[in-house]
Write a protein that holds these residues in place. Structure first.
Motif, PDB file in Angstrom:
ATOM      1  N   ARG A  24     -57.917 -15.449 -16.813  1.00  8.01           N
ATOM      2  CA  ARG A  24     -57.181 -14.403 -17.010  1.00  8.01           C
ATOM      3  C   ARG A  24     -55.974 -13.864 -17.498  1.00  8.01           C
ATOM      4  NH1 ARG A  24     -53.843 -17.815 -11.770  1.00  8.01           N
ATOM      5  NH2 ARG A  24     -56.595 -17.436 -10.464  1.00  8.01           N
ATOM      6  N   GLY A  25     -56.739 -14.782 -19.267  1.00  8.06           N
ATOM      7  CA  GLY A  25     -55.861 -14.148 -20.601  1.00  8.06           C
ATOM      8  C   GLY A  25     -56.371 -13.349 -20.905  1.00  8.06           C
ATOM      9  N   LYS A  26     -55.390 -12.312 -21.946  1.00  8.63           N
ATOM     10  CA  LYS A  26     -55.750 -11.543 -23.315  1.00  8.63           C
ATOM     11  C   LYS A  26     -56.696 -12.587 -23.825  1.00  8.63           C
ATOM     12  CE  LYS A  26     -51.145  -9.881 -23.559  1.00  8.63           C
ATOM     13  NZ  LYS A  26     -50.088  -9.330 -23.503  1.00  8.63           N
ATOM     14  N   CYS A  27     -57.086 -11.430 -24.305  1.00  4.81           N
ATOM     15  CA  CYS A  27     -58.198 -12.143 -25.514  1.00  4.81           C
ATOM     16  C   CYS A  27     -58.545 -10.657 -27.043  1.00  4.81           C
ATOM     17  CB  CYS A  27     -60.061 -11.471 -24.534  1.00  4.81           C
ATOM     18  SG  CYS A  27     -61.073 -12.156 -25.526  1.00  4.81           S
ATOM     19  N   GLU A  28     -58.758 -11.628 -27.935  1.00  2.71           N
ATOM     20  CA  GLU A  28     -58.775 -11.168 -29.060  1.00  2.71           C
ATOM     21  C   GLU A  28     -59.911 -11.188 -29.856  1.00  2.71           C
ATOM     22  OE1 GLU A  28     -58.645  -7.961 -31.322  1.00  2.71           O
ATOM     23  OE2 GLU A  28     -56.681  -7.943 -29.839  1.00  2.71           O
ATOM     24  N   ALA A  29     -60.334 -10.419 -30.939  1.00  2.00           N
ATOM     25  CA  ALA A  29     -61.952 -11.442 -31.248  1.00  2.00           C
ATOM     26  C   ALA A  29     -61.722 -10.893 -32.575  1.00  2.00           C
ATOM     27  CB  ALA A  29     -62.958 -10.833 -31.140  1.00  2.00           C
ATOM     28  N   ILE A  34     -62.102 -16.216 -31.490  1.00  2.00           N
ATOM     29  CA  ILE A  34     -61.616 -15.805 -30.896  1.00  2.00           C
ATOM     30  C   ILE A  34     -60.062 -16.300 -30.207  1.00  2.00           C
ATOM     31  CG2 ILE A  34     -62.838 -14.702 -28.151  1.00  2.00           C
ATOM     32  CD1 ILE A  34     -65.213 -15.324 -29.144  1.00  2.00           C
ATOM     33  N   CYS A  35     -59.496 -15.558 -29.581  1.00  2.00           N
ATOM     34  CA  CYS A  35     -58.249 -16.039 -29.039  1.00  2.00           C
ATOM     35  C   CYS A  35     -57.843 -15.311 -27.500  1.00  2.00           C
ATOM     36  CB  CYS A  35     -56.944 -16.043 -30.298  1.00  2.00           C
ATOM     37  SG  CYS A  35     -55.364 -16.378 -29.790  1.00  2.00           S
ATOM     38  N   TYR A  36     -57.544 -16.412 -26.839  1.00  2.00           N
ATOM     39  CA  TYR A  36     -56.901 -16.148 -25.650  1.00  2.00           C
ATOM     40  C   TYR A  36     -55.504 -16.656 -25.282  1.00  2.00           C
ATOM     41  CZ  TYR A  36     -62.004 -15.881 -24.024  1.00  2.00           C
ATOM     42  OH  TYR A  36     -63.661 -15.431 -24.073  1.00  2.00           O
ATOM     43  N   GLN A  37     -54.284 -15.696 -25.005  1.00  2.00           N
ATOM     44  CA  GLN A  37     -53.517 -15.579 -25.030  1.00  2.00           C
ATOM     45  C   GLN A  37     -53.140 -15.360 -23.446  1.00  2.00           C
ATOM     46  OE1 GLN A  37     -50.992 -12.462 -26.019  1.00  2.00           O
ATOM     47  NE2 GLN A  37     -49.809 -14.001 -25.767  1.00  2.00           N
ATOM     48  N   VAL A  38     -53.008 -16.315 -23.006  1.00  2.00           N
ATOM     49  CA  VAL A  38     -51.847 -16.467 -21.043  1.00  2.00           C
ATOM     50  C   VAL A  38     -50.989 -17.172 -21.146  1.00  2.00           C
ATOM     51  CG1 VAL A  38     -52.968 -18.700 -20.046  1.00  2.00           C
ATOM     52  CG2 VAL A  38     -52.794 -16.984 -18.542  1.00  2.00           C
ATOM     53  N   ARG A  78     -44.770 -17.224 -34.922  1.00  2.00           N
ATOM     54  CA  ARG A  78     -45.330 -15.724 -34.577  1.00  2.00           C
ATOM     55  C   ARG A  78     -45.614 -15.929 -33.714  1.00  2.00           C
ATOM     56  NH1 ARG A  78     -46.303 -12.013 -40.081  1.00  2.00           N
ATOM     57  NH2 ARG A  78     -45.173 -13.320 -41.255  1.00  2.00           N
ATOM     58  N   PHE A  79     -45.808 -17.217 -32.689  1.00  2.26           N
ATOM     59  CA  PHE A  79     -46.355 -17.399 -30.961  1.00  2.26           C
ATOM     60  C   PHE A  79     -45.614 -16.966 -30.798  1.00  2.26           C
ATOM     61  CE2 PHE A  79     -49.800 -19.339 -33.832  1.00  2.26           C
ATOM     62  CZ  PHE A  79     -51.116 -19.376 -33.273  1.00  2.26           C
ATOM     63  N   GLU A  80     -45.931 -16.319 -29.497  1.00  3.21           N
ATOM     64  CA  GLU A  80     -45.198 -16.141 -28.345  1.00  3.21           C
ATOM     65  C   GLU A  80     -44.884 -17.465 -27.887  1.00  3.21           C
ATOM     66  OE1 GLU A  80     -45.504 -12.862 -25.425  1.00  3.21           O
ATOM     67  OE2 GLU A  80     -47.095 -11.661 -27.459  1.00  3.21           O
ATOM     68  N   PRO A  81     -43.470 -17.647 -26.706  1.00  2.00           N
ATOM     69  CA  PRO A  81     -42.850 -18.884 -26.543  1.00  2.00           C
ATOM     70  C   PRO A  81     -43.864 -18.914 -25.140  1.00  2.00           C
ATOM     71  CG  PRO A  81     -41.555 -17.501 -26.651  1.00  2.00           C
ATOM     72  CD  PRO A  81     -42.716 -16.966 -26.929  1.00  2.00           C
ATOM     73  N   ASP A  82     -43.597 -20.373 -24.230  1.00  2.00           N
ATOM     74  CA  ASP A  82     -43.774 -19.964 -22.836  1.00  2.00           C
ATOM     75  C   ASP A  82     -45.482 -19.595 -22.886  1.00  2.00           C
ATOM     76  OD1 ASP A  82     -41.527 -21.200 -22.178  1.00  2.00           O
ATOM     77  OD2 ASP A  82     -40.556 -19.659 -21.380  1.00  2.00           O
ATOM     78  N   CYS A  83     -46.137 -19.508 -23.342  1.00  2.00           N
ATOM     79  CA  CYS A  83     -48.042 -18.711 -23.586  1.00  2.00           C
ATOM     80  C   CYS A  83     -48.681 -20.465 -23.788  1.00  2.00           C
ATOM     81  CB  CYS A  83     -48.353 -17.718 -24.519  1.00  2.00           C
ATOM     82  SG  CYS A  83     -47.607 -16.368 -24.131  1.00  2.00           S
ATOM     83  N   ASP A  84     -50.252 -19.851 -23.482  1.00  2.00           N
ATOM     84  CA  ASP A  84     -51.213 -21.050 -24.182  1.00  2.00           C
ATOM     85  C   ASP A  84     -52.088 -20.277 -24.800  1.00  2.00           C
ATOM     86  OD1 ASP A  84     -50.142 -22.782 -22.394  1.00  2.00           O
ATOM     87  OD2 ASP A  84     -50.883 -22.619 -20.973  1.00  2.00           O
ATOM     88  N   TYR A  85     -52.560 -20.985 -25.989  1.00  2.00           N
ATOM     89  CA  TYR A  85     -53.666 -20.437 -26.848  1.00  2.00           C
ATOM     90  C   TYR A  85     -55.047 -20.518 -27.115  1.00  2.00           C
ATOM     91  CZ  TYR A  85     -49.926 -16.895 -28.129  1.00  2.00           C
ATOM     92  OH  TYR A  85     -48.794 -15.730 -28.369  1.00  2.00           O
ATOM     93  N   VAL A  86     -55.559 -19.955 -26.756  1.00  2.00           N
ATOM     94  CA  VAL A  86     -57.213 -21.097 -26.601  1.00  2.00           C
ATOM     95  C   VAL A  86     -57.454 -20.294 -27.651  1.00  2.00           C
ATOM     96  CG1 VAL A  86     -59.273 -22.043 -25.869  1.00  2.00           C
ATOM     97  CG2 VAL A  86     -56.912 -21.631 -24.466  1.00  2.00           C
ATOM     98  N   PHE A  87     -58.081 -21.301 -29.036  1.00  2.00           N
ATOM     99  CA  PHE A  87     -58.995 -20.515 -30.107  1.00  2.00           C
ATOM    100  C   PHE A  87     -59.973 -20.696 -29.626  1.00  2.00           C
ATOM    101  CE2 PHE A  87     -54.348 -20.372 -31.112  1.00  2.00           C
ATOM    102  CZ  PHE A  87     -54.252 -20.078 -31.395  1.00  2.00           C
ATOM    103  N   VAL A  88     -61.761 -19.832 -29.794  1.00  2.00           N
ATOM    104  CA  VAL A  88     -63.035 -20.626 -30.001  1.00  2.00           C
ATOM    105  C   VAL A  88     -63.249 -20.570 -31.062  1.00  2.00           C
ATOM    106  CG1 VAL A  88     -65.483 -20.447 -28.935  1.00  2.00           C
ATOM    107  CG2 VAL A  88     -63.200 -19.648 -27.747  1.00  2.00           C
TER     108      VAL A  88
END
Length: 124
Positions: A24-29, A34-38, A78-88
């Motif tokens: 469900r998250g946004k992805c940026e490589a 690779i970073c996922y933000q949801v 710099r991270f947005e509050p109330d978000c989960d970040y997954v780094f691969v």
């Protein structure tokens, strides 16, 4: 607790939390990860780090996680509050210096923020 745990936000631990970010998250490589933000439901800033066996043996995987944590610690504001970040982690992170990973993370966060703002402007 000690200073180390105070410097970083809460970590993701459950498999379903990681899968939610993947699907469900946004992805940026970047070349290093690779970073996922949801968005999460008001649970604050949380993060998770994944390193596969493709990255290397246990020592290499631990180094990759340390690099990602160090980069995150430097730019946690710099991270947005109330978000989960997954780094691969990717294999190339092992040849990187911590400042290179931090720079890649800053750029990744900028890219993740931009599309949501532009989408809102187009709708209105």
């Amino acid at each position: 607790m000690g200073r180390k745990t105070d410097a970083l936000p809460e970590t993701l631990k459950l498999n379903k939390e990681f899968r939610r970010a993947y699907y469900r998250g946004k992805c940026e490589a970047t070349p290093f990860f690779i970073c996922y933000q949801v968005k999460n439901r008001g649970q604050g800033l949380r993060y998770g780090i994944t390193t596969t066996k493709k990255v290397g043996n246990a020592v290499c995987r631990s180094r990759a996680r340390r690099l990602l944590r160090a980069a995150m610690r430097g730019i946690v504001d710099r991270f947005e509050p109330d978000c989960d970040y997954v780094f691969v982690a990717r294999e190339r992170i092992l040849q990187a210096k911590s400042y290179q990973v931090a720079a890649a993370m800053k750029g990744c966060l900028k890219k993740l923020k931009k599309p949501s703002a532009s989408k809102g402007e187009q709708k209105g």
